[in-house]
Design an enzyme around this catalytic site. Structure first.
Site, PDB file in Angstrom:
ATOM      1  N   LYS A 129       0.829  -1.213   0.000  1.00  0.00           N
ATOM      2  CA  LYS A 129       0.000   0.000   0.000  1.00  0.00           C
ATOM      3  C   LYS A 129       0.860   1.258   0.000  1.00  0.00           C
ATOM      4  O   LYS A 129       0.519   2.259  -0.641  1.00  0.00           O
ATOM      5  CB  LYS A 129      -0.922  -0.011   1.224  1.00  0.00           C
ATOM      6  CG  LYS A 129      -1.812   1.226   1.343  1.00  0.00           C
ATOM      7  CD  LYS A 129      -2.757   1.098   2.514  1.00  0.00           C
ATOM      8  CE  LYS A 129      -3.576   2.378   2.681  1.00  0.00           C
ATOM      9  NZ  LYS A 129      -4.419   2.657   1.489  1.00  0.00           N
TER      10      LYS A 129
ATOM     11  N   SER B 115       6.354 -15.915  -0.214  1.00  0.00           N
ATOM     12  CA  SER B 115       5.315 -16.868   0.146  1.00  0.00           C
ATOM     13  C   SER B 115       5.983 -18.156   0.616  1.00  0.00           C
ATOM     14  O   SER B 115       7.014 -18.126   1.287  1.00  0.00           O
ATOM     15  CB  SER B 115       4.388 -17.109  -1.049  1.00  0.00           C
ATOM     16  OG  SER B 115       3.322 -17.943  -0.692  1.00  0.00           O
TER      17      SER B 115
ATOM     18  N   TYR C 108      -0.520 -20.169   9.270  1.00  0.00           N
ATOM     19  CA  TYR C 108       0.576 -19.975   8.309  1.00  0.00           C
ATOM     20  C   TYR C 108       0.134 -20.300   6.890  1.00  0.00           C
ATOM     21  O   TYR C 108       0.361 -19.523   5.955  1.00  0.00           O
ATOM     22  CB  TYR C 108       1.748 -20.864   8.721  1.00  0.00           C
ATOM     23  CG  TYR C 108       2.953 -20.772   7.816  1.00  0.00           C
ATOM     24  CD1 TYR C 108       3.851 -19.721   7.945  1.00  0.00           C
ATOM     25  CD2 TYR C 108       3.200 -21.739   6.846  1.00  0.00           C
ATOM     26  CE1 TYR C 108       4.973 -19.629   7.127  1.00  0.00           C
ATOM     27  CE2 TYR C 108       4.309 -21.654   6.023  1.00  0.00           C
ATOM     28  CZ  TYR C 108       5.189 -20.600   6.169  1.00  0.00           C
ATOM     29  OH  TYR C 108       6.291 -20.506   5.347  1.00  0.00           O
TER      30      TYR C 108
ATOM     31  N   LYS D 233      -0.076 -17.586   3.761  1.00  0.00           N
ATOM     32  CA  LYS D 233       0.742 -17.736   2.568  1.00  0.00           C
ATOM     33  C   LYS D 233      -0.120 -17.997   1.330  1.00  0.00           C
ATOM     34  O   LYS D 233       0.205 -17.534   0.224  1.00  0.00           O
ATOM     35  CB  LYS D 233       1.753 -18.862   2.764  1.00  0.00           C
ATOM     36  CG  LYS D 233       2.808 -18.574   3.827  1.00  0.00           C
ATOM     37  CD  LYS D 233       3.573 -17.296   3.539  1.00  0.00           C
ATOM     38  CE  LYS D 233       4.717 -17.089   4.528  1.00  0.00           C
ATOM     39  NZ  LYS D 233       5.467 -15.829   4.258  1.00  0.00           N
TER      40      LYS D 233
END
Length: 258
Positions: free
Chosen positions: A125, A143, A157, A161
């Site tokens: 952002k 990732s 998690y 991801k």
């Protein structure tokens, strides 16, 4: 002249492991690097290593779950170097130990999303407007193979991801015409502090699950980041690149009995 000569690169989660290796690799290729994480002392140690090798690095302690902290990170980057060309959103955290889903505390699940997914949203952002003003840039979101090949007991998690895949693709589509490329990297098992703490027996078991029969090294992931951010990947955006020793390719052949 390195492939990053003249560029400014920001790396979150840069205090250790893949983040530290990535910051060093970008600096070795000529980038001026901004190091972000919560541990200022560890960040300074990485910065000292970079400058000892002739590179340029500054330290900006940052909590990626705090919008004001992330906004200040980008502002400090622009104040120091005047531009932002590359961002590697590697910071992750929160979550829980392996736990069956119904037993996961809500706060623990929320913390994984807040840091590992929302933190990347916040980073982009504020990074993207700076890149738009500079005429373009490249972003890599860190990732995991868990985004494509789930791991039982790690609901927070895996969800975070997996969400990064959609977030990366959406950002890539939103800003492709502005000259900003956004990709994700999905490392497999990499020898970082977590696996070191797990001990040699665990490392051996994890390595045996990888078709190449070894763990990855942080520098190998860092090399992929540098390539994705460089001119050789100029026509690549919105994709996820696996650095996993073949883990996501499928199951290795069974050994035949003799």
């Amino acid at each position: 002249m390195g492939t990053m000569q003249g560029r400014v690169a920001l790396v979150t989660g840069a205090s250790r492991g893949i983040g530290a290796a990535t910051a060093q690799a970008l600096a070795d290729e000529g980038a001026r690097v901004v190091l972000a994480a919560r541990d200022e002392r560890a960040l300074q140690a990485v910065a000292d290593q970079i400058t000892a090798r002739g590179g340029s690095a500054i330290v900006v302690p940052t909590d990626v779950s705090d919008p004001d902290s992330v906004c200040q990170l980008v502002a400090r980057t622009l104040g120091a170097y005047g531009r932002l060309d590359v961002a590697v959103n590697n910071a992750a955290g929160g979550g829980h130990r392996p736990t069956p889903l119904a037993e996961v505390a809500i706060a623990d699940f929320d913390s994984a999303i807040q840091v590992s997914l929302r933190g990347v949203f916040l980073a982009m952002k504020y990074e993207i407007p700076a890149m738009v003003r500079g005429g373009g840039g490249a972003i890599v979101n860190m990732s995991s193979t868990a985004a494509h090949w789930a791991v039982g007991g790690l609901a927070g998690y895996v969800t975070a991801k997996s969400g990064l895949t959609g977030l990366t693709r959406t950002a890539a589509l939103d800003y492709a015409a502005s000259g900003i490329r956004v990709n994700a990297l999905t490392p497999g098992p990499v020898r970082t502090e977590n696996l070191d703490r797990a001990g040699p027996r665990t490392r051996e078991k994890v390595a045996a699950s990888v078709p190449m029969r070894r763990l990855g090294q942080p520098a190998e992931v860092a090399a992929a980041v540098v390539w994705l951010c460089g001119p050789g990947a100029a026509f690549i955006t919105g994709t996820s690149l696996s650095v996993d020793g073949g883990l996501l390719a499928g199951m290795p052949p069974y050994e035949q009995e003799r």
